[in-house]
Design an enzyme around this catalytic site. Structure first.
Site, mmCIF file in Angstrom:
data_model
loop_
_atom_site.group_PDB
_atom_site.id
_atom_site.type_symbol
_atom_site.label_atom_id
_atom_site.label_comp_id
_atom_site.label_asym_id
_atom_site.label_seq_id
_atom_site.Cartn_x
_atom_site.Cartn_y
_atom_site.Cartn_z
ATOM 1 N N SER A 1 0.797 -1.224 0.000
ATOM 2 C CA SER A 1 0.000 0.000 0.000
ATOM 3 C C SER A 1 0.828 1.271 0.000
ATOM 4 O O SER A 1 0.373 2.304 -0.501
ATOM 5 C CB SER A 1 -0.950 -0.002 1.205
ATOM 6 N N HIS B 1 -5.431 -3.840 -2.314
ATOM 7 C CA HIS B 1 -5.144 -2.761 -3.263
ATOM 8 C C HIS B 1 -4.974 -3.281 -4.686
ATOM 9 O O HIS B 1 -4.592 -2.506 -5.581
ATOM 10 C CB HIS B 1 -3.891 -2.000 -2.834
ATOM 11 N N LYS C 1 -12.429 -0.629 -1.040
ATOM 12 C CA LYS C 1 -11.507 0.173 -1.841
ATOM 13 C C LYS C 1 -12.038 0.266 -3.271
ATOM 14 O O LYS C 1 -12.966 1.030 -3.531
ATOM 15 C CB LYS C 1 -10.100 -0.407 -1.747
#
Length: 376
Positions: A163, A191, A221
């Site tokens: 990240s 991610h 996300k």
């Protein structure tokens, strides 16, 4: 109450957002595909809310709603795995998975030193021992595995996309190494899902490798569902976590509204690649513009663009200049990142317009003029 370091947001996020009454271009959001405010995703959340209310008030190990089962099936099909277990966050999924799989003193977790804090917490909660290998150093991983026997259960765990770096784990090399060690491989692809790989199916697809043994991730996300996490993989291992995972059994499920939003988001990105294409065009535009400012950028294939300031005070000064220009970013320094690697982590979204990106590049250029040694 207002706090300059903890602003209050109003309205929906769409590349920009109102913070303490001022419209800001948002460069620090995980909403990579711009789905958090998409009407189709919101409609999925509303349908689930109307059908199930805010939830059943039961632990997920007892009863699941129809929309939760629908989400598990949709995600299993999207990722091409046997089974999916839903959690209220990826942090809970990581803790439950590692604590369950390494639940004896003879078990060992081998973890990348840059792994997410929730992986670190899962390692600490496990009864087995944890060994840490140097970031992205498979030789170091092999050194840490020395002395392990086939009788020991071994788990190798890594972020799929790191990240703070934006870099992708070398699963094409890591997976066969884990197999040779007889280890389970756990990949946190929070991610990666939705944005990495040819069709956005994550770091496993990016490297063209076979499906990782186990994947964890989030719906909060790129999928824009606000809350929720998952464990995906072989049914036997997923059932093991479902039966004994304390962070699954002794907590509440993700809300039905978030599950409904996630179902809609998965169907949307499965059938329509336009947002992924827009995201990649935005990343390319931003990187091209930033090359002219002279700032050091870490190279990676995704929407995380670390702008390396190296010095903690410089990072804070640049972040302040950007905010004065209406650009919201976050500066990261030690202990979040190693000493001497302070940075501003820019996160690009498909919701960003050309105007958003050009304004951000101009603001970085102004900051560069105020930091004459920024190229060092």
């Amino acid at each position: 109450m207002t706090d300059a370091y903890w602003p209050t947001a109003e309205g929906r996020l769409s590349g920009g957002v109102d913070l303490d009454g001022r419209e800001m271009i948002m460069l620090s959001s995980n909403d990579y595909l711009g789905l958090a405010g998409d009407e189709r995703v919101l409609a999925g959340a509303r349908r689930a809310l109307d059908a199930h209310g805010t939830g059943l008030g039961l632990n997920p190990s007892i009863v699941l709603t129809r929309v939760h089962r629908e989400l598990a099936d949709e995600l299993a099909g999207y990722l091409g795995c046997e089974s999916v277990l839903l959690f209220n966050s990826c942090a809970a999924a990581n803790c439950a998975t590692l604590q369950t799989l390494a639940d004896t003193p003879g078990s060992t977790i081998i973890s990348d030193e840059y792994n997410h804090a929730s992986i670190v917490d899962g390692c600490r909660l496990a009864r087995g021992r944890t060994k840490v290998y140097r970031h992205d150093d498979l030789g170091s991983l092999e050194e840490q595995s020395a002395g392990l026997t086939s009788a020991d259960r071994t788990i190798v765990v890594t972020d799929g996309v790191f990240s703070m770096e934006g870099s992708v784990a070398r699963l094409d090399e890591l997976q066969p190494l884990a197999a040779r060690l007889g280890a389970d491989l756990v990949v946190d692809d929070s991610h990666g899902i939705g944005v990495i790989g040819a069709t956005g199916r994550g770091s496993v697809e990016h490297h063209g490798t076979a499906t990782a043994t186990l994947r964890t991730g989030t719906f909060a996300k790129a999928l824009g569902a606000g809350l929720g996490g998952f464990l995906a993989g072989p049914a036997a291992v997923v059932d093991e976590v479902r039966s004994r995972g304390r962070f699954f059994i002794f907590t509440s499920p993700m809300p039905p509204a978030s599950a409904g939003a996630a179902v809609a988001a998965i169907r949307l990105i499965r059938d329509d690649q336009s947002r992924l294409e827009r995201l990649r065009a935005n990343v390319a535009r931003f990187r091209r513009g930033m090359q002219e400012t002279g700032w050091e950028l870490l190279d990676n294939p995704g929407p995380i663009v670390p702008v390396m300031l190296r010095d903690d005070e410089r990072a804070r000064r640049v972040a302040a200049v950007l905010r004065d220009r209406g650009i919201f970013t976050a500066a990261f320094s030690y202990p979040v990142v190693p000493r001497g690697t302070a940075r501003i982590r820019v996160q690009i979204s498909a919701a960003h317009t050309d105007h958003h990106l050009d304004a951000a590049i101009d603001a970085f250029a102004e900051a560069a003029r105020l930091e004459p040694d920024h190229r060092s």
